[in-house]
Design an enzyme around this catalytic site. Sequence first.
Site, short mmCIF file in Angstrom:
data_model
loop_
_atom_site.label_atom_id
_atom_site.label_comp_id
_atom_site.label_asym_id
_atom_site.label_seq_id
_atom_site.Cartn_x
_atom_site.Cartn_y
_atom_site.Cartn_z
N GLU A 86 -15.23 18.19 26.79
CA GLU A 86 -16.10 17.01 26.74
C GLU A 86 -17.50 17.32 27.25
O GLU A 86 -18.50 16.82 26.72
CB GLU A 86 -15.49 15.85 27.54
N HIS A 139 -6.50 6.04 29.80
CA HIS A 139 -6.80 5.64 28.43
C HIS A 139 -7.13 4.14 28.36
O HIS A 139 -7.14 3.57 27.28
CB HIS A 139 -5.62 5.90 27.49
#
Lengths: 324, 401
Positions: free
Chosen positions: A60, A129
């Site tokens: 990321e 999440h």
Amino acid sequence: MAQLTLVQAINQALDQEMERDERVVVLGEDVGVNGGVFRVTEGLAEKHGKHRCQNTPLDESGIMGTAIGLAMADMRPIPEIQFEGFLGPAYDQLVNHAARFRTRTRGAITIPLTVRVPVGGGIHAPELHSDSPEAIYAHTPGLKVVMPSTPHDAKGLLLASIRDPDPVVFFEPKRVYRSFREEVPEDDYEIEIGKAKVVSEGEDLTVVSWGASVFQCLEAMDNLPEDVSVELIDLRTIYPIDMDTIIASVEKTGRCVIVHEAPKTCGMGAELTARIQEHCFLSLEAPVQRVAGFDTVMPYYKLELDYLPDAARIGEGVKACLAY
Amino acid sequence: MAPEAPVTATLPAPIYGAWMMHTEGRMPRRKSYEAKIDFLQILDENGKLDARLAKDTLTDEQVVASYEQMWICREYDETAFKLQRSGRMGTYPQNKGQEAAAIGSALAMKKGADWLVPCYRENAALFMHGLPMHYILLHWMGDERGNQVPEGVNQTPISIPIGTHMLHATGIAWAMKLRGDEDSAVITYFGDGATSEGDFHGAMNFASTLQVPCVFMCQNNQWAISVPRSEQMRSPTVAQKAIAYEMPTIQVDGNDIFAVYKAVKDARDRAVDGGGPSFIEAVTYRLGDHTTADDARRYRDQAELDSWLEKDPIIRIRKYLESKDLWSEKDQKKLGERAKKIVAEVVKTAEGIEDPTTDDIFNYTFAGLCDELETQRETLRTNSLGQFPEQAGLRGRAERV
């Protein structure tokens, strides 16, 4: 006009902008053949070439950092981070680099990137999440933060974000991804960043919310006595904040409830409350009420619906504010 | 590349000088660079054992026990998949096909003394080192109590974000070194995709410079969700990444329990002898989807999957056992029934645990709750708002009623 889901509306905006502007590059984990974990980029690699919808290594920080480089070189990168929890490894690049370049270089180097990030809870997802970190990025000078709640708004706001000369964090509420369809014009249109939307007009009390919570607010309003008239504002852009719309509403109603999924402390509700008392002090009939997530780690899904503000809790908030 | 303009006298020319002397102003060129990485296989796909290499590895009893373990864990894995499909559990990442890597490595580590720092595709290793089997189901059923590793079980909970936990493994191994712990080491598990994360390189570099007793166990299952290894990295092996950190490194057949055991055993021996960290690339394959939330048929060739189905670690170990008369149809029938019974019991345990109360959201935020959190906990208990102690019924209830 086609009836589209949030996923489809975002996909259409990406597709049309890739067609219109060859500088646009989508990059991220699994965005290629697989179309991203939520299928938002489905078909883009086939249509525009894999090099314009680039699968990246699983990194990321790498995604965000190279997107910054692309943006510096006058491309229009649209990095995707799979879930808001994975902004963590990209945080340094986003906050310490993307957000600061314009200021650091006194405008010589700018970073026109739009990072797309699924956000929020309510879909039975695993750990990390389901968070709602919008306030963290709203607190970061140099970032614009957008969170549409409807397919129509998502398309117009995404096009505006991609064309914005500065970095934009574009949060997509996953609970809304496929929850309903609405008419989305095929045409190119922008919705201005920094403009809230009055979802329904009312006289007695203002509710301000954004993202998936807007729909919980609507449900709560359905359950209220008929003689209670609520004005619901969908903030749509978290930063810059559209205070004009909020002030006009609160000056009219004198009461305000703010609803968000994120933890209460230092959530956006705190900032909005401060501004409302700065601007509307003499109009207020009651303290501003916040209905928010708790100051805890977002629980796994067995308890997530207890954590998230639901219609019942929002209704309580509205009643408490009205009864003051 | 020599600078075109002469370097001015004020600049420290010797920076370039050293290599310019040897290369006459040009960078040395090679056609390609090839790292030399050893590959270890002891039990091949047909169940044929290299007896010489297998010496001092696993006893017959251990192999039988490993096979049983593998079978039970496969049953567990398939059952977990079905639980998700029938709505009784959330997202689940199947471990199918990677059991030899998990079990072979777990056998080589010392239960009770060593630490396991896992990702989420080595359930079998966690069970062998003491984690009750229903914990993993509980985790995927959306319940944090599945992470509440019991006292005395030296392992961290499964790690959902990719690649962040290897640093923790290095840290635990560092503590062992600082404390002078004898006969203990750490093993950390991760996939091929994780080696792209910056944290992976940080973990490797720290472990190497500090020479801590850590085994880096990469389960190269060829896929990171939809991204194949070839798009993940240009290097032909994962193992060669360890060369940069001056770490002993090897590639093993990850579906060969003997090879995995031997490599991990060697690495652990080295670690506890003060030899520092090692790297192992276990070449295996993700026979299932990434998780129940995706469909690998969208991006993966059936032919590739089929070729790996033949290399299933369970098939070859059974062939081996049968060839040595260590296993019969009767044993298999018994094991099949036993596995079903064990797993059914585990599911029953996981599903029988009462749902957590909303207090569970708050109680572990800190060692002791501050007033604010107590108020919030109470408001959720009483279904009120969470704004003021009064709303929670903690203060001034009489006045408000």
